[in-house]
Design an enzyme around this catalytic site. Structure first.
Site, PDB file in Angstrom:
ATOM      1  N   GLU A  85      54.353 -54.135  -7.840  1.00  0.00           N
ATOM      2  CA  GLU A  85      53.553 -55.316  -7.566  1.00  0.00           C
ATOM      3  C   GLU A  85      54.237 -56.073  -6.419  1.00  0.00           C
ATOM      4  OE1 GLU A  85      53.193 -57.649 -11.100  1.00  0.00           O
ATOM      5  OE2 GLU A  85      52.004 -56.139 -12.170  1.00  0.00           O
ATOM      6  N   LYS A 135      58.763 -66.483  25.373  1.00  0.00           N
ATOM      7  CA  LYS A 135      58.595 -67.778  24.650  1.00  0.00           C
ATOM      8  C   LYS A 135      59.862 -68.077  23.826  1.00  0.00           C
ATOM      9  CE  LYS A 135      55.986 -67.495  20.911  1.00  0.00           C
ATOM     10  NZ  LYS A 135      56.122 -67.964  19.515  1.00  0.00           N
ATOM     11  N   ASP A 136      60.391 -67.076  23.158  1.00  0.00           N
ATOM     12  CA  ASP A 136      61.542 -67.310  22.269  1.00  0.00           C
ATOM     13  C   ASP A 136      62.838 -67.507  23.049  1.00  0.00           C
ATOM     14  OD1 ASP A 136      60.554 -65.261  19.376  1.00  0.00           O
ATOM     15  OD2 ASP A 136      59.841 -67.198  20.160  1.00  0.00           O
ATOM     16  N   ASP A 195      47.880 -63.872   5.239  1.00  0.00           N
ATOM     17  CA  ASP A 195      48.837 -62.762   5.302  1.00  0.00           C
ATOM     18  C   ASP A 195      49.013 -62.363   6.761  1.00  0.00           C
ATOM     19  OD1 ASP A 195      48.276 -60.725   2.280  1.00  0.00           O
ATOM     20  OD2 ASP A 195      48.973 -62.792   2.581  1.00  0.00           O
ATOM     21  N   ARG A 252      62.463 -61.787  16.412  1.00  0.00           N
ATOM     22  CA  ARG A 252      61.353 -62.754  16.379  1.00  0.00           C
ATOM     23  C   ARG A 252      61.871 -64.016  15.682  1.00  0.00           C
ATOM     24  NH1 ARG A 252      56.031 -60.189  16.853  1.00  0.00           N
ATOM     25  NH2 ARG A 252      56.277 -57.916  17.084  1.00  0.00           N
ATOM     26  N   HIS A 273      61.286 -69.471  14.054  1.00  0.00           N
ATOM     27  CA  HIS A 273      60.028 -70.209  14.164  1.00  0.00           C
ATOM     28  C   HIS A 273      59.742 -71.046  12.924  1.00  0.00           C
ATOM     29  CE1 HIS A 273      58.640 -66.651  16.883  1.00  0.00           C
ATOM     30  NE2 HIS A 273      59.475 -67.455  17.511  1.00  0.00           N
ATOM     31  N   LYS A 333      56.778 -69.189   3.200  1.00  0.00           N
ATOM     32  CA  LYS A 333      56.499 -67.771   3.460  1.00  0.00           C
ATOM     33  C   LYS A 333      57.150 -66.887   2.401  1.00  0.00           C
ATOM     34  CE  LYS A 333      56.613 -68.850   8.360  1.00  0.00           C
ATOM     35  NZ  LYS A 333      57.514 -68.961   9.515  1.00  0.00           N
ATOM     36  N   ARG A 352      54.675 -38.598  -7.802  1.00  0.00           N
ATOM     37  CA  ARG A 352      53.733 -38.879  -6.687  1.00  0.00           C
ATOM     38  C   ARG A 352      54.392 -39.766  -5.621  1.00  0.00           C
ATOM     39  NH1 ARG A 352      49.467 -41.921 -10.174  1.00  0.00           N
ATOM     40  NH2 ARG A 352      51.490 -42.699 -10.945  1.00  0.00           N
ATOM     41  N   TYR A 412      54.097 -60.616   5.635  1.00  0.00           N
ATOM     42  CA  TYR A 412      54.421 -61.840   4.921  1.00  0.00           C
ATOM     43  C   TYR A 412      53.202 -62.691   4.612  1.00  0.00           C
ATOM     44  CZ  TYR A 412      54.724 -63.649   9.776  1.00  0.00           C
ATOM     45  OH  TYR A 412      54.490 -63.974  11.098  1.00  0.00           O
TER      46      TYR A 412
END
Ligand SMILES: Cc1cn([C@H]2C[C@H](O)[C@@H](COP(=O)(O)OP(=O)(O)O[C@H]3O[C@H](C)C(=O)[C@H](O)[C@H]3O)O2)c(=O)[nH]c1=O
Length: 181
Positions: A28, A169-170, A48, A59, A62, A72, A23, A132
């Site tokens: 997990e 911003k970054d 989350d 990204r 931060h 995280k 399938r 995350y």
């Protein structure tokens, strides 16, 4: 689940056991027992996040400062990123050093990033779906960052500058030295 220490104390790579059949697959994606065995203090993920990015998106780097610092557990559901976690814990023997690894829908690897790290990633595939868990809520007033190309961090982002897609911003984040002044 296989848990591997990285080059930085407290930062772990987690590789889930994947069950494949005709399938598809099952695994997990989070199990508290793994963290209870891995960490001295219990972890309580309370938020989350999910982001979808096009190729070249960078990204980060931060972090949230003070009482809103976040640990995280990061992973890629689809696509491939180079994930970076920089140790900015004061007095840490690895202060300023970073963990760098490929996270992908294919390798299903996860990185546990403790509080006191700056985190970021760059998308190497055409698109990437990034998911995350955080152990503290988002707090806009506590948001901080470090410019991705801080020469003192010596991070190899694999892509050329002209390939990068970075938020306004970054683009104006400070260097680590200026961020912690
Ligand atoms: C992080 C966050 C953002 N937002 C809002 C704030 C902005 O209006 C919008 C986009 O935020 P931002 O551009 O900061 O999103 P990213 O650049 O993906 O930020 C993340 O990038 C790197 C990879 C990280 O590790 C951090 O968890 C996180 O800072 O979502 C929220 O409402 N809640 C949140 O938890």
């Amino acid at each position: 689940m296989k848990v591997t220490e990285t080059n930085i104390e407290g930062c772990f790579i987690i590789e889930p056991k994947v069950f494949e059949d005709s399938r598809g697959y099952f695994f997990e994606s989070y199990n508290l027992e793994v963290f209870n065995n891995m960490l001295e203090q219990s972890i309580n993920f309370i938020q989350d996040n999910e982001s979808f990015s096009v190729k070249g998106t960078l990204r980060g780097l931060h972090y949230q400062e003070g009482e809103y610092a976040q640990a995280k557990l990061v992973r890629v559901i689809e696509g491939e990123v180079l994930d970076i976690a920089v140790d900015i814990r004061e007095n840490s023997p690895t202060f300023g050093e970073h963990v760098s690894l490929i996270l992908s829908g294919e390798n299903k690897k996860q990185l546990f990033v403790p509080r006191g790290f700056a985190h970021g990633f760059v998308v190497l595939s055409n698109t990437a779906l990034f998911s995350y868990k955080c152990d503290n809520f988002y707090n806009k007033d506590s948001e901080c960052g470090i410019i991705y190309n801080d020469s003192e961090l010596n991070i190899d982002w694999k892509l050329n500058n002209e390939e990068l897609v970075i938020s306004e911003k970054d683009k104006i984040l400070p260097t680590l030295k200026n961020a912690i002044l």
